[in-house]
Design an enzyme around this catalytic site. Structure first.
Site, PDB file in Angstrom:
ATOM      1  CB  CYS A  97      -0.909  -0.032   1.228  1.00 48.47           C
ATOM      2  SG  CYS A  97      -1.778   1.494   1.561  1.00 48.47           S
ATOM      3  CB  CYS A 100       0.248   1.860   4.146  1.00 46.07           C
ATOM      4  SG  CYS A 100      -1.435   1.266   3.955  1.00 46.07           S
TER       5      CYS A 100
END
Length: 174
Positions: A97, A100
């Site tokens: 991600c 993230c």
């Protein structure tokens, strides 16, 4: 079985033939490396051995590493997050991600600024899908604020530092 057949010629060699005599390094290398003039314990009083360059490693623990931890399993989550006396920010993230990877360090920095008043738990959703399902994580990054084992606040996606600071103040407030 195939391994035994391949290793059989080597296993039949007597041990005394397997040892290789040590050679001293060329003098050109010894002149560049500091030497120990005497090594009475290992080598005898008159031998000179090339000493490795003095390499020192320093070890320091910053506030970020004391306040932030990776959740290992469900029991670890139970012990360190749900039973924590301090409020805990739980970062549900994934290695793949992109957002993230941006939010994680930013959130760690903001937690470190709180100087131990709040902890941060990092949960990889690929490793701990049961926790992600239990807390209804449908997208990453998802950040939960837990106090006394109860979810008191939540957000999904990237936030800037001002928004993260407000999030933490709300968690630490009365």
């Amino acid at each position: 079985m195939a391994q035994k057949l391949l290793l059989r010629p080597f296993l039949s060699i007597p041990r005394k033939h397997l040892s290789v005599p040590l050679r001293s390094p060329p003098s050109s290398l010894l002149s560049r490396v500091p030497t120990v003039p005497s090594c009475p314990i290992l080598c005898g009083p008159s031998s000179a051995i090339a000493a490795p360059a003095a390499a020192t490693r320093t070890f320091s623990t910053t506030q970020v590493f004391r306040d932030t931890f990776n959740v290992q399993d469900g029991d670890d989550f139970q012990d360190r997050v749900l039973k924590s006396q301090k409020p805990v920010v739980v970062d549900f993230h994934a290695q793949w991600c992109g957002p993230c990877k941006i939010l994680g360090p930013r959130l760690e920095k903001m937690v470190a600024k709180q100087k131990g008043k709040v902890l941060m738990a990092k949960v990889d959703i690929d490793d701990h899908t049961d926790l992600a399902l239990e807390y209804e994580v449908s997208a990453v990054p998802t950040v939960l604020a837990l106090k006394n084992g109860n979810v008191v606040d939540k957000f999904v996606g990237i936030k800037d530092e001002d928004q993260l600071e407000a999030f933490l103040k709300k968690l630490l407030g009365p």
